[in-house]
Scaffold this active site. Sequence first.
Site, PDB file in Angstrom:
ATOM      1  N   ASP A 216      47.078   2.788  19.685  1.00 12.62           N
ATOM      2  CA  ASP A 216      48.367   2.150  19.417  1.00 12.62           C
ATOM      3  C   ASP A 216      48.829   1.586  20.760  1.00 12.62           C
ATOM      4  O   ASP A 216      49.248   2.323  21.645  1.00 12.62           O
ATOM      5  CB  ASP A 216      49.358   3.196  18.887  1.00 12.62           C
ATOM      6  CG  ASP A 216      50.770   2.635  18.714  1.00 12.62           C
ATOM      7  OD1 ASP A 216      50.995   1.442  19.031  1.00 12.62           O
ATOM      8  OD2 ASP A 216      51.654   3.394  18.262  1.00 12.62           O
TER       9      ASP A 216
ATOM     10  N   LYS B 240      57.368  -5.847  21.248  1.00 18.14           N
ATOM     11  CA  LYS B 240      57.552  -5.338  22.607  1.00 18.14           C
ATOM     12  C   LYS B 240      57.133  -6.394  23.618  1.00 18.14           C
ATOM     13  O   LYS B 240      57.899  -6.795  24.484  1.00 18.14           O
ATOM     14  CB  LYS B 240      56.737  -4.064  22.851  1.00 18.14           C
ATOM     15  CG  LYS B 240      57.115  -2.743  22.157  1.00 18.14           C
ATOM     16  CD  LYS B 240      58.012  -2.764  21.024  1.00 18.14           C
ATOM     17  CE  LYS B 240      58.511  -1.476  20.427  1.00 18.14           C
ATOM     18  NZ  LYS B 240      57.587  -0.494  19.918  1.00 18.14           N
TER      19      LYS B 240
ATOM     20  N   TRP C 170      55.494   8.891  19.743  1.00 16.62           N
ATOM     21  CA  TRP C 170      54.732   7.972  18.884  1.00 16.62           C
ATOM     22  C   TRP C 170      53.431   8.591  18.427  1.00 16.62           C
ATOM     23  O   TRP C 170      52.991   8.376  17.295  1.00 16.62           O
ATOM     24  CB  TRP C 170      54.538   6.614  19.557  1.00 16.62           C
ATOM     25  CG  TRP C 170      55.832   5.867  19.617  1.00 16.62           C
ATOM     26  CD1 TRP C 170      56.536   5.522  20.728  1.00 16.62           C
ATOM     27  CD2 TRP C 170      56.610   5.404  18.489  1.00 16.62           C
ATOM     28  NE1 TRP C 170      57.696   4.883  20.362  1.00 16.62           N
ATOM     29  CE2 TRP C 170      57.771   4.787  19.012  1.00 16.62           C
ATOM     30  CE3 TRP C 170      56.441   5.451  17.108  1.00 16.62           C
ATOM     31  CZ2 TRP C 170      58.759   4.230  18.195  1.00 16.62           C
ATOM     32  CZ3 TRP C 170      57.421   4.888  16.287  1.00 16.62           C
ATOM     33  CH2 TRP C 170      58.563   4.295  16.840  1.00 16.62           C
TER      34      TRP C 170
HETATM   35  C1  LIG Z   1      57.733   0.536  18.787  1.00 17.28           C
HETATM   36  C2  LIG Z   1      56.534   1.386  18.619  1.00 17.28           C
HETATM   37  C3  LIG Z   1      56.083   1.787  17.360  1.00 17.28           C
HETATM   38  C4  LIG Z   1      56.830   1.434  16.085  1.00 17.28           C
HETATM   39  O1  LIG Z   1      56.550   0.146  15.726  1.00 17.28           O
HETATM   40  P1  LIG Z   1      57.128  -0.486  14.376  1.00 17.28           P
HETATM   41  O2  LIG Z   1      56.837  -1.923  14.578  1.00 17.28           O
HETATM   42  O3  LIG Z   1      58.574  -0.159  14.292  1.00 17.28           O
HETATM   43  O4  LIG Z   1      56.357   0.077  13.263  1.00 17.28           O
HETATM   44  C5  LIG Z   1      54.933   2.553  17.285  1.00 17.28           C
HETATM   45  N1  LIG Z   1      54.263   2.904  18.386  1.00 17.28           N
HETATM   46  C6  LIG Z   1      54.671   2.544  19.613  1.00 17.28           C
HETATM   47  C7  LIG Z   1      53.877   2.972  20.806  1.00 17.28           C
HETATM   48  C8  LIG Z   1      55.816   1.777  19.764  1.00 17.28           C
HETATM   49  O5  LIG Z   1      56.228   1.409  20.990  1.00 17.28           O
END
Ligand SMILES: *Cc1c(COP(=O)(O)O)cnc(C)c1O
Length: 360
Positions: free
Chosen positions: A172, A196, A102
């Site tokens: 993030d 999540k 990521w």
């Molecule tokens: C799932 C995830 C993403 C992607 O998220 P989207 O909603 O598909 O854009 C980005 N960063 C992390 C850490 C994730 O777990």
Amino acid sequence: MTRVFNFSAGPAALPEPVLRQAAEEMLDWHGSGMSVMEMSHRGKEFIAIHAEAESLLRELLGVPVNYKVLFLQGGAIGENAIVPMNLLRGHTGADYVNTGEWSKKSIKEAKKYCAVNVAASAEASNFTCVPKQSEWKLDPNAAYVHICSNETIGGVEYHWTPGTGDVPLVADMSSNIMSRPVDVSRYGLIYGGAQKNIGPAGATIVIVRDDLLGKALPITPSAFDYKQQADNDSMFNTPATYSIYIAGLVFRWIKAQGGLSAMEVHNRMKAALIYDYLDTTTFYSNPVAREDRSLMNVPFKLKDEALDDAFLKGAQARGMVQLKGHRSVGGMRASIYNAMPVEGVKALVAYMKEFEASHG
Ligand SMILES: *Cc1c(COP(=O)(O)O)cnc(C)c1O
């Protein structure tokens, strides 16, 4: 009706009481005669739903008053572009710490908008740790320092908060937000997709310190200009109304469980059940440095990958699904977010032991 133990990395399991309440309210929310899906986002009913979701999020995370909470769209991948567009503020570059898949995506996207300084990288260890802060080479002129607080694919999590001085820290937090208390005041901006640990896909949470607003690049789409969204209570465009409603129910559920401290205790206990077992066996392995192991996503490999399909089939037959690892790394991954009950983790560990006994 049979509910499975769903170990999906996202969209992920939701608390069952939340789904039941949503089902009860599906056709008629609180006597409105409508589903939340059918409401105007500017009507008094939805405004109340939105306000409650925001105030619960603020309460649970202890968001200081000088931070805006935005419910946007575009997901964390969208934010990979939206963050630099909004936060460069006249700077030419930003620092990124690379801890895995990521982080790499964030870096690649940010390069479209600015010079990226990779201040530290765990690549040499094949992304099995968080680089120690003493190894970071931060640029004092960076617009911000970006981290991924939990690498959902690699199963690597920060259990400490980096110090970045006057340079805003951006995280993030898609896959560990709301899993434990966070000192929001240490961050300039926190973002994450809802799917999540918060609710259904569609809503993206942004928590941003207000002095960082108002300097977006002129090319920034208005719907992604934090200042315009903040000035319009996240309703510059139509927000993901149903996702925000479910997020609000999830926040209520978290509060009823005792808030984020209680979530942390629960999550630590669940993760320990799996890691403690992994530490006793060579049949399964997890490569991540102990101190950086994720409490949310536990990747593991079987000694013999030829057994992967049999393992997954047996799990499915026992009501445990979505254990297949991310296609980029293979193996297995158990995602055990807030909504995964301890019974699910116990069932998984019991099955892992049983499978080892019959195939080891
Ligand atoms: C799932 C995830 C993403 C992607 O998220 P989207 O909603 O598909 O854009 C980005 N960063 C992390 C850490 C994730 O777990």
